[in-house]
Design a protein around this motif. Sequence first.
Motif, PDB file in Angstrom:
ATOM      1  N   CYS A 315       3.838  -3.126   7.072  1.00 14.58           N
ATOM      2  CA  CYS A 315       2.483  -2.661   8.621  1.00 14.58           C
ATOM      3  C   CYS A 315       1.206  -3.084   7.886  1.00 14.58           C
ATOM      4  CB  CYS A 315       2.256  -0.641   8.284  1.00 14.58           C
ATOM      5  SG  CYS A 315       3.199   0.998   8.558  1.00 14.58           S
ATOM      6  N   ILE A 316       0.407  -3.210   6.845  1.00 11.56           N
ATOM      7  CA  ILE A 316      -0.580  -4.164   6.553  1.00 11.56           C
ATOM      8  C   ILE A 316      -0.540  -5.606   7.024  1.00 11.56           C
ATOM      9  CG2 ILE A 316      -1.787  -4.997   4.764  1.00 11.56           C
ATOM     10  CD1 ILE A 316      -2.561  -2.317   5.850  1.00 11.56           C
ATOM     11  N   GLY A 317       1.458  -6.059   6.477  1.00 13.46           N
ATOM     12  CA  GLY A 317       1.659  -7.451   6.601  1.00 13.46           C
ATOM     13  C   GLY A 317       1.772  -7.903   8.007  1.00 13.46           C
ATOM     14  N   GLU A 318       2.608  -6.963   8.725  1.00 17.71           N
ATOM     15  CA  GLU A 318       2.399  -7.869   9.619  1.00 17.71           C
ATOM     16  C   GLU A 318       1.023  -6.678  11.017  1.00 17.71           C
ATOM     17  OE1 GLU A 318       5.206  -8.019  11.952  1.00 17.71           O
ATOM     18  OE2 GLU A 318       5.677  -8.661  10.171  1.00 17.71           O
ATOM     19  N   GLY A 319      -0.942  -6.834  10.752  1.00 10.77           N
ATOM     20  CA  GLY A 319      -1.178  -6.559  10.826  1.00 10.77           C
ATOM     21  C   GLY A 319      -1.893  -5.954  11.511  1.00 10.77           C
ATOM     22  N   ILE A 320      -1.306  -4.541  10.851  1.00 11.73           N
ATOM     23  CA  ILE A 320      -2.015  -3.364  11.762  1.00 11.73           C
ATOM     24  C   ILE A 320      -3.002  -2.900  10.798  1.00 11.73           C
ATOM     25  CG2 ILE A 320      -1.103  -0.804  11.929  1.00 11.73           C
ATOM     26  CD1 ILE A 320       2.186  -1.081  12.372  1.00 11.73           C
ATOM     27  N   GLU A 321      -4.355  -2.175  11.302  1.00 15.60           N
ATOM     28  CA  GLU A 321      -5.701  -2.157  10.696  1.00 15.60           C
ATOM     29  C   GLU A 321      -5.065  -0.976  10.011  1.00 15.60           C
ATOM     30  OE1 GLU A 321      -8.241  -0.611  13.993  1.00 15.60           O
ATOM     31  OE2 GLU A 321      -8.151  -1.875  15.050  1.00 15.60           O
ATOM     32  N   VAL A 322      -6.257  -1.214   8.569  1.00  9.22           N
ATOM     33  CA  VAL A 322      -5.590  -0.707   8.020  1.00  9.22           C
ATOM     34  C   VAL A 322      -6.153   0.903   7.596  1.00  9.22           C
ATOM     35  CG1 VAL A 322      -7.504  -0.905   6.345  1.00  9.22           C
ATOM     36  CG2 VAL A 322      -6.262   0.098   5.063  1.00  9.22           C
ATOM     37  N   ALA A 323      -7.515   1.367   8.481  1.00  7.92           N
ATOM     38  CA  ALA A 323      -7.554   2.430   8.849  1.00  7.92           C
ATOM     39  C   ALA A 323      -6.055   3.243  10.016  1.00  7.92           C
ATOM     40  CB  ALA A 323      -8.627   1.948   9.734  1.00  7.92           C
ATOM     41  N   LYS A 324      -5.624   2.212  10.080  1.00  5.05           N
ATOM     42  CA  LYS A 324      -4.554   3.325  11.280  1.00  5.05           C
ATOM     43  C   LYS A 324      -2.978   3.736   9.676  1.00  5.05           C
ATOM     44  CE  LYS A 324      -5.819   1.446  15.725  1.00  5.05           C
ATOM     45  NZ  LYS A 324      -5.327   0.473  16.369  1.00  5.05           N
ATOM     46  N   VAL A 325      -2.904   2.579   9.355  1.00  4.82           N
ATOM     47  CA  VAL A 325      -2.297   2.853   8.177  1.00  4.82           C
ATOM     48  C   VAL A 325      -2.026   4.185   7.470  1.00  4.82           C
ATOM     49  CG1 VAL A 325      -0.761   1.855   6.590  1.00  4.82           C
ATOM     50  CG2 VAL A 325      -1.242   0.041   8.250  1.00  4.82           C
ATOM     51  N   SER A 326      -3.607   3.829   7.176  1.00  5.12           N
ATOM     52  CA  SER A 326      -4.482   5.097   6.053  1.00  5.12           C
ATOM     53  C   SER A 326      -4.122   6.372   7.131  1.00  5.12           C
ATOM     54  CB  SER A 326      -5.407   5.075   5.944  1.00  5.12           C
ATOM     55  OG  SER A 326      -6.362   6.040   4.467  1.00  5.12           O
ATOM     56  N   HIS A 331      -4.003   9.741   3.815  1.00  5.51           N
ATOM     57  CA  HIS A 331      -4.463  10.043   2.871  1.00  5.51           C
ATOM     58  C   HIS A 331      -6.683  10.199   3.654  1.00  5.51           C
ATOM     59  CE1 HIS A 331      -2.199   6.343   1.261  1.00  5.51           C
ATOM     60  NE2 HIS A 331      -1.578   6.991   0.859  1.00  5.51           N
ATOM     61  N   CYS A 332      -6.982  10.779   2.101  1.00  2.06           N
ATOM     62  CA  CYS A 332      -8.300  11.298   2.534  1.00  2.06           C
ATOM     63  C   CYS A 332      -9.198   9.600   2.977  1.00  2.06           C
ATOM     64  CB  CYS A 332      -8.879  12.040   0.940  1.00  2.06           C
ATOM     65  SG  CYS A 332      -7.419  13.594   1.623  1.00  2.06           S
ATOM     66  N   ASP A 333      -8.931   8.978   2.339  1.00  6.15           N
ATOM     67  CA  ASP A 333      -9.667   7.530   2.375  1.00  6.15           C
ATOM     68  C   ASP A 333      -8.814   6.280   1.850  1.00  6.15           C
ATOM     69  OD1 ASP A 333     -11.895   5.440   1.414  1.00  6.15           O
ATOM     70  OD2 ASP A 333     -12.713   6.725  -0.294  1.00  6.15           O
ATOM     71  N   VAL A 334      -9.378   5.167   3.199  1.00  4.82           N
ATOM     72  CA  VAL A 334      -8.842   4.221   3.149  1.00  4.82           C
ATOM     73  C   VAL A 334      -8.724   3.612   1.938  1.00  4.82           C
ATOM     74  CG1 VAL A 334      -9.348   1.808   3.991  1.00  4.82           C
ATOM     75  CG2 VAL A 334      -9.354   3.804   5.618  1.00  4.82           C
ATOM     76  N   SER A 335      -9.505   3.600   0.803  1.00  6.45           N
ATOM     77  CA  SER A 335      -9.155   2.551  -0.524  1.00  6.45           C
ATOM     78  C   SER A 335      -8.096   3.116  -1.243  1.00  6.45           C
ATOM     79  CB  SER A 335     -11.176   3.362  -1.399  1.00  6.45           C
ATOM     80  OG  SER A 335     -11.190   4.324  -1.836  1.00  6.45           O
ATOM     81  N   THR A 336      -7.712   4.605  -1.062  1.00  5.11           N
ATOM     82  CA  THR A 336      -6.293   4.559  -1.557  1.00  5.11           C
ATOM     83  C   THR A 336      -5.068   3.891  -1.434  1.00  5.11           C
ATOM     84  OG1 THR A 336      -6.734   7.085  -2.066  1.00  5.11           O
ATOM     85  CG2 THR A 336      -5.012   6.611  -2.363  1.00  5.11           C
ATOM     86  N   THR A 337      -4.675   3.093   0.513  1.00  4.82           N
ATOM     87  CA  THR A 337      -4.277   2.913   1.144  1.00  4.82           C
ATOM     88  C   THR A 337      -4.465   1.529   0.408  1.00  4.82           C
ATOM     89  OG1 THR A 337      -4.428   4.506   3.187  1.00  4.82           O
ATOM     90  CG2 THR A 337      -3.238   1.930   3.627  1.00  4.82           C
ATOM     91  N   TYR A 338      -5.262   0.943   0.555  1.00  4.87           N
ATOM     92  CA  TYR A 338      -5.252  -0.233  -0.403  1.00  4.87           C
ATOM     93  C   TYR A 338      -4.976  -0.329  -1.819  1.00  4.87           C
ATOM     94  CZ  TYR A 338      -8.217  -2.847   3.395  1.00  4.87           C
ATOM     95  OH  TYR A 338      -8.393  -3.630   4.262  1.00  4.87           O
TER      96      TYR A 338
END
Length: 363
Positions: A315-326, A331-338
């Motif tokens: 998802c991130i590789g295709e340009g989907i915003e990390v906040a949306k993926v989170s 996830h409780c925190d976007v940093s967890t996704t990263y």
Amino acid sequence: MAVRRLKNGKWQADVTVGVKWDGARDRRTRVCRTKKEAQAAERAFLIERDGRRGISGRITFREFVDTLWWPQKAGLRRNSRDTYRQVLNRRLMPAFGDMDLERINRMSVQKMILSCPTRKSAQKAREVLSSVLGNAVEMGMIAVNPASFRYQYPKKGDGGRQGEWLTTFAQHRRLLGYLRESCPGTAEERMVVLGLCLGLRKGEIFGLDWEDVDLARGTVAIRRTYTVGEGGAALDDPKTERSERTIPLTSWAAARMEAWGPSSGPIVTGRDGGRMNPNTAGKHMRRLVEGCYDDGEPIPRVTLYTLRHSFATACIGEGIEVAKVSRWLGHCDVSTTYNRYVRPMLGDLEVETSVIDAAMGDV
């Protein structure tokens, strides 16, 4: 203060450790199965009392955990309690079990951390140790929490035990297409579709029922998790508040679910038709990755763990915003996704060098 036997045959430790804010006695009692356990509880209460008075006392790490720390964790979720118990038994008790709390220092903590096989296991061990020792600080039993310092972690990875990550949707489609043709509707296909197309956690895959799926609206409601702990596998609440969520169905997942034939009860079932045990599911996945594609290329060694991570990475590789993926992942925190779910592979980075080279021009 005393240790006495009750009419029901159990033993009770009874100690006044101080005075409450309103002037009433701060009395601690604990009922134990044996006299030895009650005496250990009494000793722990006395240590707490002496700590409040500024008198040094002695209590081992094991005694503190069993008599004072665990009772305060009665409200933990089943998954968290099982994780704590596993870390304590595997890492902390062998290192500190018979050691006095006050003797645990930076050197002994560093030694324990470096004895762990992976960085992840070392971090988890330090987190649990910090929880225990932080509680001891709050109770006045030790002055500082040595697990709160900064440490060096082992540089070893997970040894490949977690499996491979599929970082592009092209890789996803190849595996999904193979499963659709070779074993349609099987538990293996269902697990991979739910993990790779929807990014569900392992426990969420097995906790998902047909009643949670709305094919007409194209949504899936995540309401529960199914995991293995003490006493076997059982349903539980989602991992966090954000884990209870409703997510959209991808086209591939919707088409395959329609092909499986909407039914009732769990989507992934065992031989008896009931909810599949996560331990049994692992065996199915291991058998799956022993095969090859039609062209002879080995099937990627994916696991239930890496399916979710592969979804996030693609998802991130295709340009989907990390906040949306989170949000999708719960996830409780976007940093967890990263930090935990997005892993750029070396091959992917090498592809990007062509973009940089083109921009830089000739040497």
